[in-house]
Design a protein around this motif. Structure first.
Motif, PDB file in Angstrom:
ATOM      1  N   GLU A  64       0.818  -1.220   0.000  1.00 23.28           N
ATOM      2  CA  GLU A  64       0.000   0.000   0.000  1.00 23.28           C
ATOM      3  C   GLU A  64       0.848   1.265   0.000  1.00 23.28           C
ATOM      4  O   GLU A  64       0.350   2.347   0.296  1.00 23.28           O
ATOM      5  CB  GLU A  64      -0.930  -0.003   1.222  1.00 23.28           C
ATOM      6  CG  GLU A  64      -1.963  -1.109   1.183  1.00 23.28           C
ATOM      7  CD  GLU A  64      -2.868  -1.101   2.408  1.00 23.28           C
ATOM      8  OE1 GLU A  64      -3.151  -0.011   2.938  1.00 23.28           O
ATOM      9  OE2 GLU A  64      -3.275  -2.196   2.820  1.00 23.28           O
TER      10      GLU A  64
ATOM     11  N   ASP B 130       2.623   2.607  -2.662  1.00 23.24           N
ATOM     12  CA  ASP B 130       2.897   3.234  -3.952  1.00 23.24           C
ATOM     13  C   ASP B 130       1.769   4.085  -4.515  1.00 23.24           C
ATOM     14  O   ASP B 130       2.017   5.042  -5.232  1.00 23.24           O
ATOM     15  CB  ASP B 130       3.251   2.165  -4.992  1.00 23.24           C
ATOM     16  CG  ASP B 130       4.583   1.505  -4.697  1.00 23.24           C
ATOM     17  OD1 ASP B 130       5.453   2.154  -4.083  1.00 23.24           O
ATOM     18  OD2 ASP B 130       4.746   0.330  -5.071  1.00 23.24           O
ATOM     19  N   ASN B 131       0.527   3.738  -4.226  1.00 24.29           N
ATOM     20  CA  ASN B 131      -0.612   4.412  -4.846  1.00 24.29           C
ATOM     21  C   ASN B 131      -1.463   5.114  -3.804  1.00 24.29           C
ATOM     22  O   ASN B 131      -1.850   4.522  -2.796  1.00 24.29           O
ATOM     23  CB  ASN B 131      -1.460   3.391  -5.616  1.00 24.29           C
ATOM     24  CG  ASN B 131      -0.671   2.800  -6.761  1.00 24.29           C
ATOM     25  OD1 ASN B 131      -0.269   3.507  -7.676  1.00 24.29           O
ATOM     26  ND2 ASN B 131      -0.429   1.498  -6.704  1.00 24.29           N
TER      27      ASN B 131
ATOM     28  N   LYS C 286      -4.496   4.240  -1.536  1.00 29.08           N
ATOM     29  CA  LYS C 286      -5.537   3.885  -2.515  1.00 29.08           C
ATOM     30  C   LYS C 286      -6.584   2.948  -1.925  1.00 29.08           C
ATOM     31  O   LYS C 286      -7.788   3.111  -2.165  1.00 29.08           O
ATOM     32  CB  LYS C 286      -4.884   3.246  -3.742  1.00 29.08           C
ATOM     33  CG  LYS C 286      -5.844   2.775  -4.810  1.00 29.08           C
ATOM     34  CD  LYS C 286      -6.542   3.919  -5.513  1.00 29.08           C
ATOM     35  CE  LYS C 286      -7.263   3.516  -6.771  1.00 29.08           C
ATOM     36  NZ  LYS C 286      -8.510   2.828  -6.581  1.00 29.08           N
TER      37      LYS C 286
ATOM     38  N   ALA D 222      -5.514  10.669  -8.513  1.00 28.62           N
ATOM     39  CA  ALA D 222      -4.689   9.499  -8.197  1.00 28.62           C
ATOM     40  C   ALA D 222      -3.219   9.905  -8.321  1.00 28.62           C
ATOM     41  O   ALA D 222      -2.830  10.596  -9.272  1.00 28.62           O
ATOM     42  CB  ALA D 222      -5.006   8.357  -9.155  1.00 28.62           C
ATOM     43  N   LEU D 223      -2.424   9.485  -7.349  1.00 33.36           N
ATOM     44  CA  LEU D 223      -0.994   9.781  -7.338  1.00 33.36           C
ATOM     45  C   LEU D 223      -0.211   8.483  -7.205  1.00 33.36           C
ATOM     46  O   LEU D 223      -0.598   7.606  -6.433  1.00 33.36           O
ATOM     47  CB  LEU D 223      -0.637  10.697  -6.159  1.00 33.36           C
ATOM     48  CG  LEU D 223      -1.383  12.024  -6.038  1.00 33.36           C
ATOM     49  CD1 LEU D 223      -0.963  12.743  -4.763  1.00 33.36           C
ATOM     50  CD2 LEU D 223      -1.148  12.890  -7.260  1.00 33.36           C
ATOM     51  N   LYS D 224       0.880   8.381  -7.944  1.00 36.82           N
ATOM     52  CA  LYS D 224       1.744   7.206  -7.850  1.00 36.82           C
ATOM     53  C   LYS D 224       3.122   7.662  -7.374  1.00 36.82           C
ATOM     54  O   LYS D 224       3.698   8.585  -7.940  1.00 36.82           O
ATOM     55  CB  LYS D 224       1.847   6.499  -9.196  1.00 36.82           C
ATOM     56  CG  LYS D 224       2.675   5.225  -9.131  1.00 36.82           C
ATOM     57  CD  LYS D 224       2.398   4.348 -10.320  1.00 36.82           C
ATOM     58  CE  LYS D 224       3.192   3.071 -10.296  1.00 36.82           C
ATOM     59  NZ  LYS D 224       2.929   2.213  -9.168  1.00 36.82           N
ATOM     60  N   LYS D 225       3.623   7.017  -6.355  1.00 33.62           N
ATOM     61  CA  LYS D 225       4.933   7.345  -5.791  1.00 33.62           C
ATOM     62  C   LYS D 225       6.022   6.977  -6.796  1.00 33.62           C
ATOM     63  O   LYS D 225       5.990   5.912  -7.402  1.00 33.62           O
ATOM     64  CB  LYS D 225       5.101   6.580  -4.474  1.00 33.62           C
ATOM     65  CG  LYS D 225       6.370   6.873  -3.717  1.00 33.62           C
ATOM     66  CD  LYS D 225       6.393   6.179  -2.366  1.00 33.62           C
ATOM     67  CE  LYS D 225       6.379   4.694  -2.458  1.00 33.62           C
ATOM     68  NZ  LYS D 225       7.605   4.039  -2.808  1.00 33.62           N
ATOM     69  N   ASP D 226       6.984   7.882  -6.976  1.00 31.14           N
ATOM     70  CA  ASP D 226       8.084   7.587  -7.890  1.00 31.14           C
ATOM     71  C   ASP D 226       9.223   6.864  -7.147  1.00 31.14           C
ATOM     72  O   ASP D 226       9.108   6.572  -5.954  1.00 31.14           O
ATOM     73  CB  ASP D 226       8.578   8.860  -8.603  1.00 31.14           C
ATOM     74  CG  ASP D 226       9.265   9.864  -7.696  1.00 31.14           C
ATOM     75  OD1 ASP D 226       9.626   9.527  -6.536  1.00 31.14           O
ATOM     76  OD2 ASP D 226       9.453  11.017  -8.140  1.00 31.14           O
TER      77      ASP D 226
ATOM     78  N   LEU E 277       5.570  12.161  -4.384  1.00 37.76           N
ATOM     79  CA  LEU E 277       4.261  12.264  -5.016  1.00 37.76           C
ATOM     80  C   LEU E 277       4.188  13.631  -5.679  1.00 37.76           C
ATOM     81  O   LEU E 277       4.634  14.633  -5.107  1.00 37.76           O
ATOM     82  CB  LEU E 277       3.141  12.143  -3.978  1.00 37.76           C
ATOM     83  CG  LEU E 277       3.035  10.812  -3.242  1.00 37.76           C
ATOM     84  CD1 LEU E 277       1.973  10.902  -2.147  1.00 37.76           C
ATOM     85  CD2 LEU E 277       2.725   9.678  -4.201  1.00 37.76           C
TER      86      LEU E 277
END
Length: 182
Positions: free
Chosen positions: A56, A58-59, A75, A108-112, A117
């Protein structure tokens, strides 16, 4: 945490308040001063990420919160909250207004790979975060993202004693279930 799904364990009663106990439920804790760079990127502190199950981390989803902060949800938590919101009656004016407010700006955000973020500019502007100085305040299952000045104003408005506030929101709980044997 193992990342295992929440598992219902037991139902208990404390001071007349029904509490459902879950194993594996995340309770995020802490306050973290952070900086948002000019491109809108915020690096999540490792001590905060470590509180989340591995699957949980990453998103996320961000939306407008209450009192001029942004709410950042893992998410999985967002999916649960939005399912609750989606149950509201579309034929009720207040429900429609709330749904619009809840979903307005939701992104929606995705961790790099650097644990960052990238927040939408319109949300950062709405929350007054143009200078990039923010506080991440972990609140149970979500993270509130505050402009430092706004956060300090909120904390200054805290009551001198938590007792009256606790009594108002926790004591005399109209929806509570009496404790067995009391």
């Amino acid at each position: 945490m193992s990342g295992k799904k929440w598992e219902f364990v037991e139902e208990s009663y404390t001071f007349g308040l029904k509490i459902d106990c879950f194993r594996g439920m995340n309770q995020l804790l802490g306050e973290f001063p952070c900086k948002i760079d000019p491109k809108g990127r915020l690096r999540l502190p490792s001590s905060l990420l470590d509180q989340l199950p591995v699957d949980e981390r990453d998103n996320f989803v961000v939306n407008r919160g209450f009192e001029k902060c942004l709410n950042l949800y893992p998410k999985k938590v967002w999916d649960e909250k939005s399912a609750q919101v989606n149950q509201l009656n579309d034929f009720d004016t207040q429900a429609r207004l709330f749904k619009r407010a809840f979903y307005r700006g939701a992104t929606a955000l995705k961790k790099d790979s650097a644990d960052r973020l990238n927040f939408p500019n319109q949300l950062l502007e709405w929350a007054g975060m143009e200078d990039g100085e923010v506080i991440l305040a972990a609140v149970n299952d979500r993270i509130e993202v505050w402009a430092v000045k706004e956060y300090e104003a909120q904390m200054a408005a805290e009551p001198d004693s938590m007792a009256p506030l606790a009594q108002a929101v926790m004591g005399n709980n109209a929806g509570s279930v009496p404790s067995p044997g009391l």
